[in-house]
Motif scaffolding. Sequence first.
Motif, PDB file in Angstrom:
ATOM      1  N   LEU A 253      -6.580 -21.655  -1.742  1.00  0.00           N
ATOM      2  CA  LEU A 253      -5.985 -20.571  -1.037  1.00  0.00           C
ATOM      3  C   LEU A 253      -4.816 -20.009  -1.153  1.00  0.00           C
ATOM      4  CD1 LEU A 253      -6.000 -22.735   3.094  1.00  0.00           C
ATOM      5  CD2 LEU A 253      -7.765 -21.331   1.663  1.00  0.00           C
ATOM      6  N   PRO A 254      -5.360 -18.556  -0.915  1.00  0.00           N
ATOM      7  CA  PRO A 254      -4.477 -18.141  -1.446  1.00  0.00           C
ATOM      8  C   PRO A 254      -3.027 -18.004  -1.096  1.00  0.00           C
ATOM      9  CG  PRO A 254      -5.866 -16.967  -0.349  1.00  0.00           C
ATOM     10  CD  PRO A 254      -6.354 -18.353   0.049  1.00  0.00           C
ATOM     11  N   SER A 255      -2.443 -17.202  -1.809  1.00  0.00           N
ATOM     12  CA  SER A 255      -0.657 -17.346  -0.956  1.00  0.00           C
ATOM     13  C   SER A 255      -0.311 -15.899  -0.379  1.00  0.00           C
ATOM     14  CB  SER A 255       0.474 -18.115  -2.088  1.00  0.00           C
ATOM     15  OG  SER A 255       0.497 -17.254  -2.956  1.00  0.00           O
ATOM     16  N   GLY A 256      -1.317 -14.653  -0.801  1.00  0.00           N
ATOM     17  CA  GLY A 256      -1.210 -13.732  -0.450  1.00  0.00           C
ATOM     18  C   GLY A 256      -2.014 -12.730  -0.473  1.00  0.00           C
ATOM     19  N   PHE A 257      -1.854 -11.790   0.729  1.00  0.00           N
ATOM     20  CA  PHE A 257      -2.969 -10.812   0.856  1.00  0.00           C
ATOM     21  C   PHE A 257      -2.038  -9.428   0.747  1.00  0.00           C
ATOM     22  CE2 PHE A 257      -4.869  -8.561   5.095  1.00  0.00           C
ATOM     23  CZ  PHE A 257      -5.694  -8.447   3.987  1.00  0.00           C
ATOM     24  N   THR A 258      -2.967  -8.127   0.431  1.00  0.00           N
ATOM     25  CA  THR A 258      -2.704  -7.124   0.719  1.00  0.00           C
ATOM     26  C   THR A 258      -3.933  -6.337   0.925  1.00  0.00           C
ATOM     27  OG1 THR A 258      -0.878  -7.077  -1.021  1.00  0.00           O
ATOM     28  CG2 THR A 258      -1.581  -4.902  -0.433  1.00  0.00           C
ATOM     29  N   LEU A 259      -3.720  -5.913   2.125  1.00  0.00           N
ATOM     30  CA  LEU A 259      -4.502  -4.635   2.444  1.00  0.00           C
ATOM     31  C   LEU A 259      -4.315  -2.960   2.234  1.00  0.00           C
ATOM     32  CD1 LEU A 259      -7.217  -3.875   3.877  1.00  0.00           C
ATOM     33  CD2 LEU A 259      -5.888  -3.568   6.063  1.00  0.00           C
ATOM     34  N   HIS A 260      -5.262  -2.614   1.359  1.00  0.00           N
ATOM     35  CA  HIS A 260      -4.691  -1.297   0.523  1.00  0.00           C
ATOM     36  C   HIS A 260      -5.549  -0.228   1.424  1.00  0.00           C
ATOM     37  CE1 HIS A 260      -2.670  -2.836  -2.559  1.00  0.00           C
ATOM     38  NE2 HIS A 260      -3.632  -4.031  -2.554  1.00  0.00           N
ATOM     39  N   ILE A 261      -4.865   1.026   1.795  1.00  0.00           N
ATOM     40  CA  ILE A 261      -5.945   2.068   2.913  1.00  0.00           C
ATOM     41  C   ILE A 261      -5.540   2.847   1.632  1.00  0.00           C
ATOM     42  CG2 ILE A 261      -5.703   3.781   4.439  1.00  0.00           C
ATOM     43  CD1 ILE A 261      -6.542   0.694   4.492  1.00  0.00           C
ATOM     44  N   GLY A 314       0.014   0.529   1.301  1.00  0.00           N
ATOM     45  CA  GLY A 314      -0.583  -0.981   1.399  1.00  0.00           C
ATOM     46  C   GLY A 314       0.545  -2.078   1.781  1.00  0.00           C
ATOM     47  N   LEU A 315      -0.202  -2.731   2.567  1.00  0.00           N
ATOM     48  CA  LEU A 315       0.830  -3.865   3.339  1.00  0.00           C
ATOM     49  C   LEU A 315       0.196  -5.277   2.623  1.00  0.00           C
ATOM     50  CD1 LEU A 315       3.076  -3.304   5.233  1.00  0.00           C
ATOM     51  CD2 LEU A 315       1.341  -4.337   7.437  1.00  0.00           C
ATOM     52  N   ALA A 316       1.439  -6.147   2.204  1.00  0.00           N
ATOM     53  CA  ALA A 316       1.539  -7.356   1.752  1.00  0.00           C
ATOM     54  C   ALA A 316       2.407  -8.232   2.270  1.00  0.00           C
ATOM     55  CB  ALA A 316       2.461  -7.852   0.162  1.00  0.00           C
ATOM     56  N   HIS A 317       1.185  -9.348   2.266  1.00  0.00           N
ATOM     57  CA  HIS A 317       2.016 -10.350   2.736  1.00  0.00           C
ATOM     58  C   HIS A 317       1.702 -11.811   2.226  1.00  0.00           C
ATOM     59  CE1 HIS A 317       2.212  -9.079   7.041  1.00  0.00           C
ATOM     60  NE2 HIS A 317       0.981  -8.121   6.710  1.00  0.00           N
ATOM     61  N   GLN A 318       3.538 -12.359   1.763  1.00  0.00           N
ATOM     62  CA  GLN A 318       2.731 -13.362   1.101  1.00  0.00           C
ATOM     63  C   GLN A 318       3.686 -14.995   1.585  1.00  0.00           C
ATOM     64  OE1 GLN A 318       1.844 -13.018  -2.433  1.00  0.00           O
ATOM     65  NE2 GLN A 318       2.634 -15.596  -3.131  1.00  0.00           N
ATOM     66  N   ASN A 326       3.971  -1.448   0.047  1.00  0.00           N
ATOM     67  CA  ASN A 326       4.402  -0.221  -1.719  1.00  0.00           C
ATOM     68  C   ASN A 326       2.961   1.496  -1.045  1.00  0.00           C
ATOM     69  OD1 ASN A 326       4.330  -2.536  -2.784  1.00  0.00           O
ATOM     70  ND2 ASN A 326       2.479  -3.682  -2.572  1.00  0.00           N
ATOM     71  N   ALA A 327       3.865   2.367  -1.285  1.00  0.00           N
ATOM     72  CA  ALA A 327       4.262   3.496  -1.479  1.00  0.00           C
ATOM     73  C   ALA A 327       3.124   4.060  -2.742  1.00  0.00           C
ATOM     74  CB  ALA A 327       4.365   4.124  -0.644  1.00  0.00           C
ATOM     75  N   TYR A 328       1.784   4.009  -3.159  1.00  0.00           N
ATOM     76  CA  TYR A 328       1.335   4.619  -4.318  1.00  0.00           C
ATOM     77  C   TYR A 328       2.058   5.870  -4.684  1.00  0.00           C
ATOM     78  CZ  TYR A 328       0.426   0.044  -4.611  1.00  0.00           C
ATOM     79  OH  TYR A 328      -0.539  -1.211  -4.462  1.00  0.00           O
ATOM     80  N   ILE A 329       1.915   6.781  -5.574  1.00  0.00           N
ATOM     81  CA  ILE A 329       2.436   8.682  -5.781  1.00  0.00           C
ATOM     82  C   ILE A 329       1.782   8.644  -7.061  1.00  0.00           C
ATOM     83  CG2 ILE A 329       4.435   9.681  -5.968  1.00  0.00           C
ATOM     84  CD1 ILE A 329       6.356   8.085  -4.581  1.00  0.00           C
ATOM     85  N   SER A 330       1.351   9.589  -6.876  1.00  0.00           N
ATOM     86  CA  SER A 330       0.209   9.949  -7.758  1.00  0.00           C
ATOM     87  C   SER A 330       1.250  10.889  -8.932  1.00  0.00           C
ATOM     88  CB  SER A 330      -1.119  11.326  -7.752  1.00  0.00           C
ATOM     89  OG  SER A 330      -1.536  10.366  -7.097  1.00  0.00           O
ATOM     90  N   SER A 331       1.346  10.835  -9.733  1.00  0.00           N
ATOM     91  CA  SER A 331       2.140  11.657 -11.006  1.00  0.00           C
ATOM     92  C   SER A 331       0.750  13.572 -10.589  1.00  0.00           C
ATOM     93  CB  SER A 331       1.445  12.077 -12.436  1.00  0.00           C
ATOM     94  OG  SER A 331       2.526  10.242 -13.325  1.00  0.00           O
ATOM     95  N   GLU A 332       0.018  13.660 -10.753  1.00  0.00           N
ATOM     96  CA  GLU A 332      -0.077  14.560 -10.145  1.00  0.00           C
ATOM     97  C   GLU A 332      -0.163  15.801 -11.839  1.00  0.00           C
ATOM     98  OE1 GLU A 332      -1.061  16.229  -6.217  1.00  0.00           O
ATOM     99  OE2 GLU A 332       1.148  16.523  -7.056  1.00  0.00           O
ATOM    100  N   ALA A 333      -0.402  15.482 -12.908  1.00  0.00           N
ATOM    101  CA  ALA A 333       0.085  15.874 -14.506  1.00  0.00           C
ATOM    102  C   ALA A 333      -0.375  17.119 -14.100  1.00  0.00           C
ATOM    103  CB  ALA A 333       0.214  15.273 -15.093  1.00  0.00           C
ATOM    104  N   TYR A 334      -2.171  17.386 -13.966  1.00  0.00           N
ATOM    105  CA  TYR A 334      -2.904  17.717 -13.769  1.00  0.00           C
ATOM    106  C   TYR A 334      -3.250  18.839 -13.151  1.00  0.00           C
ATOM    107  CZ  TYR A 334      -3.395  15.857 -18.846  1.00  0.00           C
ATOM    108  OH  TYR A 334      -3.477  15.464 -20.420  1.00  0.00           O
ATOM    109  N   GLU A 335      -3.659  18.064 -11.722  1.00  0.00           N
ATOM    110  CA  GLU A 335      -4.474  18.961 -10.876  1.00  0.00           C
ATOM    111  C   GLU A 335      -3.678  18.455  -9.746  1.00  0.00           C
ATOM    112  OE1 GLU A 335      -8.604  19.740  -9.240  1.00  0.00           O
ATOM    113  OE2 GLU A 335      -8.508  17.802 -11.005  1.00  0.00           O
ATOM    114  N   VAL A 336      -4.069  19.341  -8.558  1.00  0.00           N
ATOM    115  CA  VAL A 336      -3.022  19.269  -7.326  1.00  0.00           C
ATOM    116  C   VAL A 336      -4.414  19.500  -6.134  1.00  0.00           C
ATOM    117  CG1 VAL A 336      -1.706  19.694  -5.175  1.00  0.00           C
ATOM    118  CG2 VAL A 336      -0.759  20.078  -7.507  1.00  0.00           C
ATOM    119  N   ARG A 337      -4.753  18.293  -5.753  1.00  0.00           N
ATOM    120  CA  ARG A 337      -6.189  18.075  -5.424  1.00  0.00           C
ATOM    121  C   ARG A 337      -5.643  19.397  -3.307  1.00  0.00           C
ATOM    122  NH1 ARG A 337      -8.633  12.890  -2.907  1.00  0.00           N
ATOM    123  NH2 ARG A 337      -9.740  13.696  -2.010  1.00  0.00           N
TER     124      ARG A 337
END
Length: 353
Positions: A253-261, A314-318, A326-337
């Motif tokens: 069985l896994p010991s951790g689960f993360t849901l990423h939106i 992402g919300l992780a449960h270990q 977790n919050a993922y941050i883009s560099s936006e080096a080439y383009e801003v949407r």
Amino acid sequence: MGLSGADSAQYAHTLLTALGPAAERPLDLPPERSFLSDDHTPVEFSLAFVPDADPTLRVLLEPGYGAGSLAENGRTGLRVVREMARRWGFDTTRLDELEDLFFPPEPEGPLALWCALELLPGGVPKAKVYLNPAASGQKRSAATVREALRRLGHHQAYAALPEGDRHLFFALDLGDWEEPRVKVYLAHRDLSAAGAAGLSRVDGGAGQAEIKRFFRMAAGHGIDADGFEQSDAPLDRRPGLSCHAFTESRTGLPSGFTLHIPVRDYARHDGEALDRAVAVLRRHGMDPAPLVRALSAVTSRRLQDGVGLIAYLGLAHQQGRPPRMNAYISSEAYEVRPPVTVAARAPRPEAVH
């Protein structure tokens, strides 16, 4: 993130070295193809929050960015990771055992190897690698994941995974980890809150109500600014992601689960995405101030002028640990949407990350 000046300088040098020639590539040239981010920047930052502690800064990068072929991209990535192992004294045996599975002579798919570094005080990071289950073809991805788990001693792990539409990543912790993980990422099309609540396979992990609540908060389902209840619609553009982490092989069985939106595809602009992140952080007793400061370090634009700076939440449960956001941050080096309205939003081609 509170790193000392010496640590910051050392880590900047580390990242520039890992990127190789791409680090000096002028930004006025068109980007090379990378599926690590929407605008093909080969670098993404993330912050890992836990209660009553400073967040950890992490960087995901593609060492083989700009290589002439996917095979060369993979060879470059392996070389860079092994150079890191020699420098910091960690073992790559687990990665070596999988080389033929994930680095065939003529690989397929959108990536070969991504490397993630957790930038800890003291100048020595923790390292992770992300590999492509579809390297030998999408139809063989399940067999590749199953065989990789078997070689690493997790003989029962594959059977514990939920159903998904695509095996997205196979990830390994390398180096000085308290409990080194093997992680399997799955993509889930048209994922709903109820569907997300049924994905976790962690014994005694997060309750279904908590997973549903996070899904709705991150995806923007709930009460809108005008006080009207929004529909609990599925994620009909970029899919949601699940990640199961395996640390022991006895139970299977896994010991951790993360849901990423993928919050960027379900928000009008980054101001809205930040509001959702702040709400999740506060709900779990985490200080949102470092996230606000981090965004201002990456860009000087108004959050309302684009969408995609915050890519995922992402919300992780270990097992045995408090929840991690977790919050993922883009560099936006080439383009801003540009920002969008709900009415104008149309289904987008699926990207990898």
